[in-house]
Design a protein around this motif. Structure first.
Motif, PDB file in Angstrom:
ATOM      1  N   ALA A 103      46.584 -10.753  40.463  1.00 34.43           N
ATOM      2  CA  ALA A 103      47.252 -12.047  40.325  1.00 34.43           C
ATOM      3  C   ALA A 103      47.892 -12.222  38.950  1.00 34.43           C
ATOM      4  N   PRO A 104      47.161 -12.043  37.836  1.00 35.45           N
ATOM      5  CA  PRO A 104      47.815 -12.207  36.536  1.00 35.45           C
ATOM      6  C   PRO A 104      48.824 -11.104  36.237  1.00 35.45           C
ATOM      7  N   ALA A 105      48.634  -9.914  36.794  1.00 40.71           N
ATOM      8  CA  ALA A 105      49.631  -8.858  36.610  1.00 40.71           C
ATOM      9  C   ALA A 105      50.949  -9.279  37.254  1.00 40.71           C
ATOM     10  N   ALA A 106      50.865  -9.874  38.451  1.00 37.88           N
ATOM     11  CA  ALA A 106      52.068 -10.360  39.126  1.00 37.88           C
ATOM     12  C   ALA A 106      52.753 -11.456  38.307  1.00 37.88           C
ATOM     13  N   ARG A 107      51.968 -12.361  37.740  1.00 36.96           N
ATOM     14  CA  ARG A 107      52.547 -13.420  36.890  1.00 36.96           C
ATOM     15  C   ARG A 107      53.266 -12.815  35.697  1.00 36.96           C
ATOM     16  N   ASN A 108      52.658 -11.805  35.084  1.00 40.44           N
ATOM     17  CA  ASN A 108      53.272 -11.161  33.929  1.00 40.44           C
ATOM     18  C   ASN A 108      54.564 -10.445  34.291  1.00 40.44           C
ATOM     19  N   LEU A 109      54.695 -10.046  35.538  1.00 35.37           N
ATOM     20  CA  LEU A 109      55.921  -9.407  35.996  1.00 35.37           C
ATOM     21  C   LEU A 109      56.979 -10.425  36.396  1.00 35.37           C
ATOM     22  N   GLY A 110      56.641 -11.713  36.294  1.00 36.65           N
ATOM     23  CA  GLY A 110      57.582 -12.763  36.635  1.00 36.65           C
ATOM     24  C   GLY A 110      57.592 -13.134  38.097  1.00 36.65           C
ATOM     25  N   HIS A 111      56.583 -12.699  38.853  1.00 40.19           N
ATOM     26  CA  HIS A 111      56.515 -13.009  40.274  1.00 40.19           C
ATOM     27  C   HIS A 111      55.866 -14.371  40.486  1.00 40.19           C
ATOM     28  N   SER A 112      56.197 -15.017  41.576  1.00 39.51           N
ATOM     29  CA  SER A 112      55.635 -16.338  41.878  1.00 39.51           C
ATOM     30  C   SER A 112      54.372 -16.254  42.719  1.00 39.51           C
ATOM     31  N   ARG A 113      54.061 -15.070  43.260  1.00 44.81           N
ATOM     32  CA  ARG A 113      52.873 -14.897  44.107  1.00 44.81           C
ATOM     33  C   ARG A 113      52.542 -13.416  44.181  1.00 44.81           C
ATOM     34  N   PHE A 114      51.399 -13.119  44.803  1.00 47.01           N
ATOM     35  CA  PHE A 114      51.066 -11.737  45.096  1.00 47.01           C
ATOM     36  C   PHE A 114      50.461 -11.697  46.488  1.00 47.01           C
ATOM     37  N   VAL A 115      50.243 -10.505  47.017  1.00 43.85           N
ATOM     38  CA  VAL A 115      49.670 -10.347  48.352  1.00 43.85           C
ATOM     39  C   VAL A 115      48.265  -9.777  48.217  1.00 43.85           C
ATOM     40  N   ALA A 116      47.287 -10.484  48.788  1.00 46.71           N
ATOM     41  CA  ALA A 116      45.895 -10.056  48.720  1.00 46.71           C
ATOM     42  C   ALA A 116      45.478  -9.400  50.033  1.00 46.71           C
ATOM     43  N   LEU A 117      45.009  -8.159  49.941  1.00 47.84           N
ATOM     44  CA  LEU A 117      44.350  -7.550  51.086  1.00 47.84           C
ATOM     45  C   LEU A 117      42.953  -8.154  51.182  1.00 47.84           C
ATOM     46  N   SER A 118      42.284  -7.953  52.328  1.00 46.17           N
ATOM     47  CA  SER A 118      41.023  -8.667  52.562  1.00 46.17           C
ATOM     48  C   SER A 118      40.034  -7.813  53.349  1.00 46.17           C
ATOM     49  N   THR A 119      38.753  -8.043  53.097  1.00 47.07           N
ATOM     50  CA  THR A 119      37.700  -7.447  53.924  1.00 47.07           C
ATOM     51  C   THR A 119      37.084  -8.485  54.856  1.00 47.07           C
ATOM     52  N   SER A 120      37.612  -9.687  54.805  1.00 48.87           N
ATOM     53  CA  SER A 120      37.143 -10.764  55.676  1.00 48.87           C
ATOM     54  C   SER A 120      38.162 -10.963  56.796  1.00 48.87           C
ATOM     55  N   ARG A 121      37.747 -10.734  58.022  1.00 51.82           N
ATOM     56  CA  ARG A 121      38.673 -10.790  59.151  1.00 51.82           C
ATOM     57  C   ARG A 121      38.860 -12.221  59.641  1.00 51.82           C
ATOM     58  N   LYS A 122      40.087 -12.733  59.481  1.00 48.09           N
ATOM     59  CA  LYS A 122      40.418 -14.032  60.054  1.00 48.09           C
ATOM     60  C   LYS A 122      40.785 -13.831  61.524  1.00 48.09           C
ATOM     61  N   PHE A 123      40.708 -14.880  62.324  1.00 51.71           N
ATOM     62  CA  PHE A 123      40.860 -14.699  63.774  1.00 51.71           C
ATOM     63  C   PHE A 123      42.272 -14.251  64.161  1.00 51.71           C
ATOM     64  N   TRP A 124      43.256 -14.491  63.298  1.00 48.68           N
ATOM     65  CA  TRP A 124      44.619 -14.091  63.650  1.00 48.68           C
ATOM     66  C   TRP A 124      44.968 -12.679  63.135  1.00 48.68           C
ATOM     67  N   TYR A 125      44.023 -12.034  62.416  1.00 44.79           N
ATOM     68  CA  TYR A 125      44.277 -10.672  61.957  1.00 44.79           C
ATOM     69  C   TYR A 125      44.289  -9.721  63.148  1.00 44.79           C
ATOM     70  N   ARG A 126      44.934  -8.580  62.962  1.00 41.32           N
ATOM     71  CA  ARG A 126      45.031  -7.596  64.039  1.00 41.32           C
ATOM     72  C   ARG A 126      44.312  -6.320  63.627  1.00 41.32           C
ATOM     73  N   ASP A 127      43.500  -5.774  64.541  1.00 42.43           N
ATOM     74  CA  ASP A 127      42.737  -4.574  64.216  1.00 42.43           C
ATOM     75  C   ASP A 127      43.631  -3.388  63.888  1.00 42.43           C
ATOM     76  N   GLU A 128      44.819  -3.343  64.479  1.00 42.23           N
ATOM     77  CA  GLU A 128      45.703  -2.215  64.197  1.00 42.23           C
ATOM     78  C   GLU A 128      46.290  -2.283  62.785  1.00 42.23           C
ATOM     79  N   LEU A 129      46.107  -3.406  62.115  1.00 39.94           N
ATOM     80  CA  LEU A 129      46.500  -3.531  60.707  1.00 39.94           C
ATOM     81  C   LEU A 129      45.245  -3.550  59.837  1.00 39.94           C
ATOM     82  N   SER A 130      44.367  -2.577  60.089  1.00 41.30           N
ATOM     83  CA  SER A 130      43.150  -2.462  59.296  1.00 41.30           C
ATOM     84  C   SER A 130      42.720  -1.004  59.227  1.00 41.30           C
ATOM     85  N   VAL A 131      41.937  -0.680  58.186  1.00 39.43           N
ATOM     86  CA  VAL A 131      41.394   0.668  58.001  1.00 39.43           C
ATOM     87  C   VAL A 131      39.970   0.540  57.470  1.00 39.43           C
ATOM     88  N   PRO A 132      39.130   1.577  57.626  1.00 38.55           N
ATOM     89  CA  PRO A 132      37.789   1.537  57.030  1.00 38.55           C
ATOM     90  C   PRO A 132      37.872   1.538  55.516  1.00 38.55           C
TER      91      PRO A 132
END
Length: 236
Positions: A103-132
């Protein structure tokens, strides 16, 4: 003495950087409590030494979400500086500790946001977009790493910087790379605060030739072995 403070009050680790030369880099009896990491500008950061199970080797440790805001900001700014030549459009952070740095690295690059990967599966996530995912610090726990499908438009066709806190065995960063590959995304750079030993290099090279050349790290730390004087010294 400084070492006594860290031994008696371990919570003070990672709270400040000190000027170049404050800590000995090659003490006569080896490093005892901490290993002094060298930042790009020459300043030093004391890292606690963690003895491994064999009793004859150890590693310097960084837990970035226990660091002071000042230290995190310095690491993030340094990482952003190393990343600028790659011209990243978006920063992707690996859970858990990589998110603290991304997050702060993105701010330092002048970005307004960053994308967080997650180990917590929300109900709208798709298994085909996941790896061990397995972490070297939690070897008995296997989770899955997910990308929120709603974030795909932020990544498609963009120059991506993938960020974790530490590269050690390469296991976590490979999971992130494989997940992004499932989405048709090839990061232009891979960033971390600490490159811990060089074990990650072989793992990344086996995954894809030339991949280690895209790795940037704020500082490097070696594997440590027992010093005859009782402390720890970098492995030759």
């Amino acid at each position: 003495m400084i070492g006594d403070v860290f031994e008696k009050e371990p919570h003070v680790f990672w709270q400040e950087t000190v000027p170049a030369g404050t800590f000995e880099t090659s003490p006569p009896d080896g490093h005892r409590i901490f290993f002094p990491a060298l930042l790009p500008d020459g300043d030093q950061l004391a890292l606690p030494i963690r003895e491994l199970a064999d009793g004859q080797s150890a590693l310097a440790s960084l837990i970035v979400n226990q660091a002071s805001f000042e230290v995190v900001d310095r690491l993030a700014a340094a990482l952003a500086g190393l990343a600028r030549p790659f011209s990243p459009d978006v920063v992707v952070g690996l859970p858990t500790l990589g998110l603290t740095l991304a997050a702060p690295a993105a701010r330092n690059l002048g970005h307004s946001r960053f994308v967080a990967l997650s180990t917590s599966r929300k109900f709208w996530y798709r298994d085909e977009l996941s790896v061990p995912l397995r972490s070297i610090t939690s070897p008995d726990q296997t989770k899955r790493l997910y990308l929120d499908p709603r974030m795909l438009p932020l990544l498609k066709g963009r120059r991506v910087l993938l960020v974790d806190d530490v590269l050690s065995s390469g296991t976590s960063i490979l999971a992130g790379l494989r997940l992004l590959k499932l989405c048709g995304i090839e990061p232009v750079a891979i960033g971390a605060a600490m490159l811990q030993t060089m074990r990650w290099k072989e793992a990344l090279e086996q995954e894809e030739s030339g991949l280690p050349e895209r790795v940037i790290g704020v500082f490097r730390t070696p594997k440590l072995i027992r010093h005859p004087g009782g402390g720890w010294q970098p492995e030759a």
